[in-house]
Design an enzyme around this catalytic site. Structure first.
Site, PDB file in Angstrom:
ATOM      1  N   ASP A  24       0.861  -1.194   0.000  1.00  0.00           N
ATOM      2  CA  ASP A  24       0.000   0.000   0.000  1.00  0.00           C
ATOM      3  C   ASP A  24       0.897   1.244   0.000  1.00  0.00           C
ATOM      4  O   ASP A  24       0.747   2.139   0.828  1.00  0.00           O
ATOM      5  CB  ASP A  24      -0.907  -0.020   1.223  1.00  0.00           C
ATOM      6  CG  ASP A  24      -2.065   0.968   1.117  1.00  0.00           C
ATOM      7  OD1 ASP A  24      -2.468   1.295  -0.020  1.00  0.00           O
ATOM      8  OD2 ASP A  24      -2.567   1.417   2.160  1.00  0.00           O
ATOM      9  N   ASP A  28       3.392   1.534   8.133  1.00  0.00           N
ATOM     10  CA  ASP A  28       2.135   0.810   7.958  1.00  0.00           C
ATOM     11  C   ASP A  28       2.228  -0.285   6.891  1.00  0.00           C
ATOM     12  O   ASP A  28       1.737  -0.131   5.773  1.00  0.00           O
ATOM     13  CB  ASP A  28       0.985   1.763   7.629  1.00  0.00           C
ATOM     14  CG  ASP A  28      -0.374   1.082   7.784  1.00  0.00           C
ATOM     15  OD1 ASP A  28      -0.401  -0.086   8.238  1.00  0.00           O
ATOM     16  OD2 ASP A  28      -1.396   1.711   7.453  1.00  0.00           O
TER      17      ASP A  28
END
Length: 331
Positions: A206, A223
């Site tokens: 991502d 993340d």
């Protein structure tokens, strides 16, 4: 009223419980708690009685198995060992990175500040390309076992089936959506056929500007919650924007840094618009699956409206045309 998958509510995750969970592993907060921008999980910046603030992530129940979360933690730890600027989960009780408190699994991370990278700067893109290349050089050393791959089934066919099996798409648009998403997935399959047998490796998964913190020392990639196996171009295409000429220049800058550490298979250029198409289908299904979580109707009020699905149909039609165009440069 629409149907969604059963969701264990975050409603009982009160500020007191967050602090009690951290206290249970020896991290004593001072009462300062700031909710950070996250919908899939619940993430907080927590002031500590001693030392700088920490970031605590409480994982959405039922999404990943413990083993899948620990695989991600182990991958990030491998990156840290190679001095790649990522943010690993801290080792807490018994040296474990994943902890549990009253039914909630959580991990703690050091807090890192930074700003969004300036992607219109060629030097910034080349710098980011170098670190993505280093991430991928580690990512190809071993496969994920517990985490699913990013592929046509997991990001296209399965999300499509979920949307069509539930009452989200208005009846007067359902036939149009069915036809359009089928054509879009046919285009994705043709793109994969043109690319051939490209290599899958462990990815960030991502890698957009919101997950990169930039400082004078360069980028920090944060993340890895969506980390999966997939083609290398997945971690590059989301950094491209603008007209075709703009994306060609941006990609050249990224690859100038990337190929200092990792070879790039140019056949993956056939997959850029295919992967964008899969992301669009997957994102709509993600919102649908999470609609029972009260945070989602509040944050995404435009979802599940007539206009939303009309726009998704138009978006997919645009992608169908784009997937039939030539790649950004000859392969």
């Amino acid at each position: 009223m629409t149907n969604t998958e059963p969701v264990t509510s975050f409603a009982s995750l009160s500020p007191d419980m967050v602090l009690d969970a951290l206290d249970s592993v020896g991290l004593r907060g001072d009462g300062r708690l700031l909710a950070l921008n996250s919908y899939e999980n619940r993430v907080y910046q927590v002031g500590m009685e001693e030392g700088p603030p920490l970031v605590a992530k409480f994982y959405r129940p039922l999404r990943w198995s413990d083993e899948a979360i620990l695989e991600e933690h182990a991958f990030v730890a491998q990156l840290v060992a190679q001095e790649i600027p990522v943010v690993p989960a801290m080792q807490l009780e018994q040296g474990l990175t994943l902890q549990e408190f009253q039914g909630f699994r959580f991990a703690a991370f050091a807090r890192h500040g930074g700003r969004a990278p300036e992607l219109d700067n060629p030097d910034t893109l080349e710098w980011m390309g170098r670190f993505i290349g280093r991430i991928h050089a580690v990512g190809m050393q071993q496969p994920y076992v517990k985490r699913p791959a990013l592929d046509i089934f997991t990001f296209g066919e399965e999300p499509r089936d979920y949307l069509l099996a539930h009452d989200f798409i208005p009846m007067d648009l359902l036939a149009s959506y069915k036809t359009t998403v089928a054509q879009a997935l046919d285009g994705v399959r043709r793109s994969y056929d043109r690319a051939g047998a490209v290599r899958n490796l462990r990815l960030h998964g991502d890698c957009h500007v919101g997950n990169v913190l930039w400082t004078d020392a360069g980028p920090h990639f944060v993340d890895f919650d969506d980390s999966r196996s997939g083609p290398a171009i997945q971690d590059l295409w989301m950094l491209l924007s603008g007209e075709r000429n703009d994306m060609q220049r941006q990609l050249a800058d990224l690859l100038a840094g990337y190929e200092s550490f990792c070879d790039f298979d140019a056949r993956e250029l056939y997959l850029i618009e295919a992967l964008r198409t899969l992301r669009l289908i997957h994102y709509a299904a993600w919102l649908a699956r999470r609609w029972a979580d009260p945070a989602f109707p509040a944050a995404f009020p435009w979802f599940n409206t007539q206009r939303y699905w009309q726009d998704r149909i138009l978006e997919l039609r645009e992608q169908i045309a784009l997937m039939d165009e030539a790649p950004l440069w000859p392969v």
